[in-house]
Design a protein around this motif. Structure first.
Motif, short mmCIF file in Angstrom:
data_model
loop_
_atom_site.label_atom_id
_atom_site.label_comp_id
_atom_site.label_asym_id
_atom_site.label_seq_id
_atom_site.Cartn_x
_atom_site.Cartn_y
_atom_site.Cartn_z
N TYR A 117 -9.84 -7.11 -5.66
CA TYR A 117 -10.11 -5.78 -5.12
C TYR A 117 -11.55 -5.36 -5.42
O TYR A 117 -12.25 -4.85 -4.54
CB TYR A 117 -9.13 -4.77 -5.70
N ASN B 245 -8.33 -1.90 5.53
CA ASN B 245 -8.38 -3.35 5.56
C ASN B 245 -7.29 -3.88 4.65
O ASN B 245 -6.54 -3.09 4.06
CB ASN B 245 -9.77 -3.83 5.12
N THR B 246 -7.20 -5.19 4.53
CA THR B 246 -6.17 -5.77 3.66
C THR B 246 -6.75 -6.89 2.81
O THR B 246 -7.73 -7.54 3.19
CB THR B 246 -4.99 -6.33 4.46
N ILE B 247 -6.16 -7.07 1.64
CA ILE B 247 -6.41 -8.24 0.80
C ILE B 247 -5.06 -8.83 0.44
O ILE B 247 -4.05 -8.13 0.43
CB ILE B 247 -7.19 -7.88 -0.48
N THR B 248 -5.04 -10.11 0.16
CA THR B 248 -3.79 -10.78 -0.24
C THR B 248 -3.92 -11.23 -1.69
O THR B 248 -4.87 -11.94 -2.05
CB THR B 248 -3.50 -11.99 0.66
N GLU C 267 3.61 1.65 2.59
CA GLU C 267 2.68 0.52 2.66
C GLU C 267 2.14 0.21 1.27
O GLU C 267 1.68 1.10 0.56
CB GLU C 267 1.53 0.86 3.61
N THR D 169 -0.37 -0.44 -1.25
CA THR D 169 -1.78 -0.07 -1.17
C THR D 169 -2.44 -0.27 -2.53
O THR D 169 -1.88 0.05 -3.57
CB THR D 169 -1.94 1.41 -0.75
N LYS E 58 1.05 -11.35 -1.69
CA LYS E 58 1.40 -10.05 -1.12
C LYS E 58 0.19 -9.41 -0.47
O LYS E 58 -0.91 -9.43 -1.03
CB LYS E 58 1.95 -9.11 -2.20
N GLU E 59 0.41 -8.84 0.70
CA GLU E 59 -0.67 -8.17 1.41
C GLU E 59 -0.79 -6.73 0.92
O GLU E 59 0.19 -6.00 0.86
CB GLU E 59 -0.42 -8.20 2.92
N HIS E 60 -2.01 -6.35 0.54
CA HIS E 60 -2.29 -4.99 0.07
C HIS E 60 -3.27 -4.31 1.02
O HIS E 60 -4.31 -4.87 1.34
CB HIS E 60 -2.93 -5.01 -1.33
N ALA E 61 -2.92 -3.12 1.45
CA ALA E 61 -3.88 -2.32 2.22
C ALA E 61 -4.88 -1.68 1.27
O ALA E 61 -4.56 -1.42 0.11
CB ALA E 61 -3.15 -1.26 3.02
#
Length: 946
Positions: free
Chosen positions: A342, A9-12, A199, A201, A16-19
Motif C-alpha cells: 500500500y 484503484n486496487t491492489i492485491t 468493499e 478497502t 485478496k483485492e483491496h480498493a
C-alpha cells in the motif's frame, strides 16, 4: 463513500483485492501532491476517502490540501476522521462513563441505548492505575499489583461491563504494559483493511488517543495525536474532528550519534530546538540521511515527546526500518505485505528515490553534535548538558531557597562569610582531597545555601540535603521501551555492582517497563539481576512516576525534607517534570536516560558533576567514575541483536486480552444501561446532561461574571486538572470522608476520574498553583466576593471549589483569566470538564496550548485571548472586577468586548479574540459541548426513522 475524482484503484495482497483511493491518480490533476510532506499525504487521503458531498468533507477541502500552500497561515477548516481511538484508563474510564451516561440521556430524548457505541475500533489499555507503593524488594511487583486491584476494583468492574456492553471496544488488562508501547508493539496496523460499504478497502492507520503521548505511534509512520476525552468520544461516535490545515516543519537529521550518547539525549535536544523554533499547532516531519540507521525505538522516543516540543505530531515516514520493526515485533506476514504494498502504491514509501518534500520551515540537526543531557528542574525543554548539571543545580538551588523559611543554624550549613567558604570551594574542585578529609563532595557544594537533615533509615543515620535524589525512576513510555537505553541501564548496573556500588539508602528506586517484552530481554541477558543488585526491582507495568504515581516516600524522608524545607530531587526517564507533578515533596525534577537514572541513584545527589566527580568508591577505596561503568554502543547493540526476537512478542501478545486471574475474577452486570450505584465513590453518573432538551442553548453574551481565578504564564493542565494524591483537608478529601472513605483508601485523583464529585472538587486544587489574587499564596484558593461592590479586602478566602459553589447558588457566571501557554501539558479532559462544572463560562488568556483549548470547546466553555501586547497586567486587573463579555453574536463574531467594572464603579473596556476556529467548533459551544451535539443528532435521527 463517493469517488468524485475517479481515483479509486486496487491492489492485491495475500490473494485478496483491496480498493484504495489513489494519490498518484489524483496527482495527475494536482501535481503539487508529489512534493507534499508524508503527513499531508495521509491527511489528503483521509479527506479523499471520506468525501461526502460537503456535509463534512467536500471537493474544496480536498483541493485545499492537494494545493497546499506551505507558507500560508492556517485558515482552511477540514474534518479529519481517525481510523481508531486508543485510550488509557485514567482518561479512558471517564470517556466510557460519558458513553454510559449518553445511553441514559439518549433514551430520555427518545432514542435507543444501542445507538451509543463506538463506530470505529476503540482500544483501552489499563496502565495508569499502578502506583509505586512497594519498591526495592523482590515481591514489589506482586504486592503493587494486589494493592492496585484492591484500590481500583470498582473501576475495573465498570470496564468489565463496558467491554461486554459496547461493540467495537476492547480492553487490554492491567500489568500488560504502557499504552503507547502496547500500541506500537501490537495494536498499530500502519495500514488498515476493513469493509467499507461492502468493499474491502485499504487506508492508512490513523489514531486519536486520550493521552498526549499518543504521538509515539508517529515513529512507525502512523499519523496520530493526543486529544481530550471529549474529542475522542466524538470520534468514537463517528464525528470527525474539525481542524485547520496545519503548517509542517521539516526537521532534517544528518550524521549519527557519537559514542555514549543515547536516544534520550537526542530527544531532549530536539525538544529544545523545536520549542525555540515554535511549533505549537504544527506538524513536525523528520527526514534526512540521519534516519537511515536510526532504530525504530529511537524514532518512537522522539515522536513520543511531541507534546513537550509543542507540536501536534512529530512523524517519521514508512520505510524499510518500519517494515523490519513490524517483522521483529511479530506482526502477521500478510499485514506486513499490506503495509509495504500500500505504501509503495500510494507514494507513502520513503527511500533514496523519494522526491524532496516542501515544508513550511526547516530545521537541521547534525546527530554528532548531540551530547549527554538532562532536562529540568521544572520543564522538559530546560535542557542541561551533563557537564553543566553541577553549575545548573547551583543556580536552581539559589532560586529555590531565596525565600526559605526554615531556621538554619550551626552545623546544618557552611558559614558563607567565614573561611569555610573557600575551603568548600577547594574541596568541591578536588574530590580526592574531599575524600581524604572525610568530606563527601555533596557536603561542600553551594555552601551558602546547602542545609541537611539527619534521617534514620534501617537504623542507620544519613544526611539528607539539598540536591539529594529521593526518587530515581526508570519509568514512562518515552524510554522504558527502547532496548538501547534499557540494556544500557542494565549494563551500568552490572558494572556498578561489580565495583560494590549500590543506590543510596535515601533513594526510592523503581523499574516500570513499557511492556513485558522488556522484562523478557532483561532476564534473557541476565541484566534484571544486575539492576536488582543495586536496588532497581520491577514494580509494575504502567505509567507510574511520570504521572505522579511515585507513591509515598519513607516517613523519615518526608519529615526530613519538611523540617529544613530541603530542595530534593527526582531523576526519571520520563517525559514530564512539571512542578508538583512527580511528588509533592520534590521541588527539582530532572528527565534523563535510564542509564543516567541509575548513575544518579548511585551518586544519591544531583549536586555533582558526573563527568569529573566520582560516583563513589569501590571495594578497595578507589574512586569510581561514570566513565568507568558506562557501556559501549557495540556492547549494547550486540546484546540487542542476540537477545530480542519475534518470539518474545508472540509470547507476550498471544493472549493479550485474556489478563490475569485477578482480572478474570472480576464480575460485572450484563445490561445495555449501566446500573449506577449511589454507594460508589469511583463511578458516578455525571450531571453533564441534566435538564438537557432538544434545543441548543446558543452562545449568549456573558453578564455580571466574577473572576474565579487569575493566573500567570505556563499554567499547565497539571495545575488545573485534579492529579496526584488527595489531601485529607481538601474539598475532595472531605467529600470522601463524608462518604465513609478512610484516608488510606483515598487512592489518587486519576483513579477517581469516573466520579465528577471528586474531580470537580479537585479542579484548580494543585498545591503549586498560584492564584494571583492571593498575593503569592500557593494552592487552590480564591476570594469569594459577595455582591458587585466587593474588593479583595472584602473577600472571604476559601478553596476555589467552595467559592464556585457559592457563586453557583447565586446563579452568577464565572470567568477564569490566565497568561500565555495556558493549558500546556498532558491532554487532561478533566481540566475542561472540571472548569465547566465549576460554573466557568469563559476562559480569557494570553494564549492557549492546542489540546486544552479544544477540550474547553468540547465542553462548551468559550475560549478568549487578549489582543497582542495586552494582558491581565496591562488592564490592571486584580480579580475583584465584575466582567461582562458582549458582542459574541452567537459565536459568529471573531472579537468580543470585555467590560471590567471595579468596586468603585470605574470601568476598563477592551476587545478580545474569540478563539472558535471553525464552524463546527461554534456549533459545539452552542450545543453546550460536543457530546450534547452528538446526542441531539442521534436522538433526532431516531425520531426521523420512527
Amino acid at each position: 463513500m463517493s469517488d468524485i475524482f475517479n481515483v479509486k484503484n486496487t491492489i492485491t495482497v495475500d490473494g485478496k483485492e483491496h480498493a484504495y483511493y489513489s494519490l498518484p491518480e489524483l496527482c495527475k490533476t494536482y501535481n503539487n501532491i508529489e512534493t507534499l510532506p508524508f503527513c499531508m499525504k495521509i491527511v489528503l487521503e483521509n479527506l479523499l476517502r471520506n468525501e461526502d458531498g460537503g456535509q463534512s468533507v467536500g471537493k474544496q477541502h480536498i483541493e485545499a490540501v492537494a494545493n497546499w500552500d506551505c507558507g500560508a497561515a492556517p485558515s482552511q477548516e477540514i474534518a479529519f476522521m481517525p481510523a481508531r481511538v486508543v485510550l488509557q484508563d485514567f482518561t479512558g474510564v471517564p470517556s466510557v462513563v460519558d458513553l454510559a451516561a449518553m445511553r441514559d440521556a439518549v433514551v430520555k430524548l427518545g432514542g435507543k441505548a444501542e445507538q451509543i457505541n463506538p463506530f470505529i475500533p476503540s482500544e483501552l489499555v489499563v496502565d495508569h492505575s499502578v502506583q509505586v507503593d512497594v519498591y526495592g524488594r523482590e515481591d514489589a511487583l506482586d504486592l503493587n499489583k494486589k494493592i492496585e486491584f484492591q484500590r481500583n476494583n470498582e473501576r475495573y468492574e465498570f470496564l468489565h461491563w463496558g467491554k461486554h456492553a459496547f461493540k467495537n471496544f476492547v480492553v487490554v488488562p492491567p500489568a500488560t504494559g504502557i499504552v503507547h508501547q502496547v500500541n506500537l508493539e501490537y495494536l498499530a496496523r500502519v495500514v488498515m483493511a476493513a469493509d467499507v460499504e461492502g468493499e474491502l478497502t485499504a487506508y492508512p492507520d490513523t489514531v486519536f488517543g486520550t493521552d498526549s503521548h499518543t504521538t509515539m505511534i508517529n515513529g512507525i509512520g502512523v499519523l496520530g495525536w493526543g486529544v481530550g476525552g471529549i474529542e475522542a468520544e466524538a470520534a468514537m461516535l463517528g464525528q470527525p474532528s474539525s481542524m485547520l490545515i496545519p503548517q509542517v516543519v521539516g526537521f532534517e537529521m544528518t550524521g549519527k550519534l557519537t559514542e555514549g550518547v543515547t536516544a534520550t539525549d537526542l530527544v531532549l535536544r530536539v525538544v529544545e530546538m523545536l520549542r525555540a523554533h515554535g511549533v505549537v499547532g504544527k506538524f513536525v516531519e523528520f527526514y534526512g540521511e540521519g534516519l537511515n540507521n536510526m532504530p525504530l525505538a529511537d524514532r518512537a522516543t522522539i515522536a513520543n515527546m511531541s507534546p513537550e516540543y509543542g507540536a501536534t505530531c512529530g512523524i517519521f515516514p514508512i520505510d524499510q526500518i518500519s517494515i523490519d520493526y513490524l517483522r521483529l515485533s511479530g506482526r502477521d506476514e500478510a499485514q506486513i505485505e499490506l503495509v509495504e504494498t500500500y505504501a509503495r502504491a500510494q507514494g507513502l514509501w520513503h527511500d533514496e528515490y523519494t522526491p524532496d518534500a516542501t515544508y513550511s520551515s526547516k530545521l537541521h540537526l547534525d546527530l554528532a553534535s548531540v551530547e549527554p543531557s538532562l532536562a529540568g528542574p521544572k520543564l522538559p525543554h530546560q535542557r542541561i548538558s551533563l557537564s553543566g548539571m553541577y553549575d545548573s543545580f547551583g543556580e536552581t538551588l539559589q532560586t529555590m531557597t531565596k525565600d526559605r523559611k526554615a531556621e538554619i543554624k550551626g552545623k546544618d550549613r557552611f558559614d558563607a562569610e567565614g573561611g569555610e567558604q573557600e575551603q568548600a570551594k577547594t574541596l568541591a574542585a578536588k574530590p580526592n582531597v574531599a575524600k581524604e578529609m572525610q568530606f563527601d563532595v555533596s557536603d561542600v557544594r553551594h555552601e551558602a545555601n546547602t542545609v541537611f537533615s539527619t534521617v534514620n533509615i534501617d537504623d542507620n543515620e544519613h544526611k539528607l540535603r539539598d540536591g539529594s535524589v529521593v526518587i530515581a525512576a526508570i519509568t514512562s513510555c518515552t524510554n522504558t521501551s527502547n532496548p538501547a537505553v534499557m540494556i544500557g541501564a542494565g549494563l551500568v548496573a552490572r558494572n556498578a555492582a561489580a565495583k560494590g556500588l549500590t543506590a543510596k539508602p535515601w533513594v526510592k528506586t523503581s523499574l516500570a517497563p513499557g511492556s513485558k517484552v522488556v522484562t523478557d530481554y532483561l532476564e534473557k541477558t541476565k541484566l534484571m539481576d544486575e539492576l536488582e543488585k543495586i536496588g532497581f526491582y520491577l514494580v509494575g507495568y504502567g505509567c507510574t512516576t511520570c504521572i505522579g504515581n511515585s507513591g509515598p516516600l519513607l516517613e523519615e524522608i518526608e519529615q526530613g525534607i519538611e523540617d529544613k524545607d530541603l530542595v530534593v530531587a527526582a531523576v526519571l526517564s520520563g517525559n514530564r517534570n512539571f512542578e508538583g507533578r512527580i511528588h509533592s515533596h520534590v521541588k527539582a525534577n530532572y528527565l534523563a536516560s535510564p542509564p543516567l537514572v541509575v548513575a544518579y541513584a548511585l551518586a544519591g545527589t544531583v549536586d555533582i558533576d558526573l563527568t569529573t566527580h566520582p560516583l563513589g568508591q569501590d571495594q578497595d577505596g578507589n574512586d569510581v567514575f561514570l566513565k568507568d561503568i558506562w557501556p559501549t554502543s557495540e556492547e549494547i547493540n550486540e546484546l540487542i541483536a542476540n537477545n530480542i526476537d519475534a518470539e518474545m512478542f508472540h509470547k507476550n501478545y498471544g493472549e493479550v486480552f485474556k489478563g490475569s486471574k485477578e482480572w478474570n475474577a472480576i464480575s460485572s452486570p450484563d445490561s445495555q444501561l449501566y446500573p449506577w450505584s449511589e454507594e460508589s465513590t469511583y463511578i458516578k453518573n455525571p450531571p453533564f446532561f441534566d435538564g438537557m432538551t432538544m434545543e441548543p442553548q446558543g452562545i449568549p453574551d456573558i453578564e455580571g461574571a466574577r473572576i474565579l481565578g487569575l493566573f500567570g504564564d505556563s499554567i499547565t493542565t497539571d495545575h488545573i486538572s485534579p492529579a496526584g494524591n488527595i489531601a485529607a483537608d481538601s474539598p475532595a478529601g472531605l467529600y470522601l470522608q463524608g462518604r465513609g472513605v478512610m484516608e488510606a483508601d483515598f487512592n489518587s485523583y486519576g483513579s477517581r476520574r469516573g466520579n465528577d464529585a471528586v474531580m470537580t472538587r479537585g479542579t484548580f486544587a494543585n498545591i503549586r498553583i498560584k492564584n494571583l489574587m492571593m498575593d503569592g499564596k500557593e494552592g487552590g484558593y480564591t476570594y469569594y466576593l459577595k455582591g458587585d461592590k466587593a474588593t479583595l479586602q472584602d473577600g472571604e478566602q476559601m478553596p476555589i471549589y467552595d467559592a464556585a459553589m457559592k457563586y453557583k447558588e447565586e446563579e452568577r457566571p464565572l470567568v477564569v483569566l490566565g497568561g500565555n501557554e495556558y493549558g500546556s501539558g498532558s491532554s487532561r479532559d478533566w481540566a475542561a470538564k472540571g472548569t465547566i462544572l465549576l460554573g466557568v463560562k469563559a476562559v480569557l488568556t494570553g494564549s492557549f496550548e492546542r489540546i486544552h483549548r479544544s477540550n474547553l470547546v468540547g465542553m462548551g466553555v468559550l475560549p478568549l485571548t487578549f489582543k497582542e501586547g495586552e494582558s491581565i497586567q496591562s488592564h490592571n486587573l486584580d480579580g475583584s472586577e465584575v466582567l461582562s463579555i458582549t458582542g459574541l453574536d452567537n459565536g459568529e463574531s471573531e472579537m468580543a468586548t470585555v467590560t471590567a467594572t471595579r468596586a468603585d464603579g470605574s470601568t476598563e473596556t477592551f476587545d478580545v479574540h474569540v478563539m472558535l476556529q471553525t464552524p463546527k467548533e461554534r456549533e459545539y459551544v452552542r450545543h453546550g459541548g460536543v457530546l450534547h451535539y452528538v446526542l441531539r443528532h442521534l436522538a433526532s435521527d431516531n425520531k426521523d426513522a420512527a
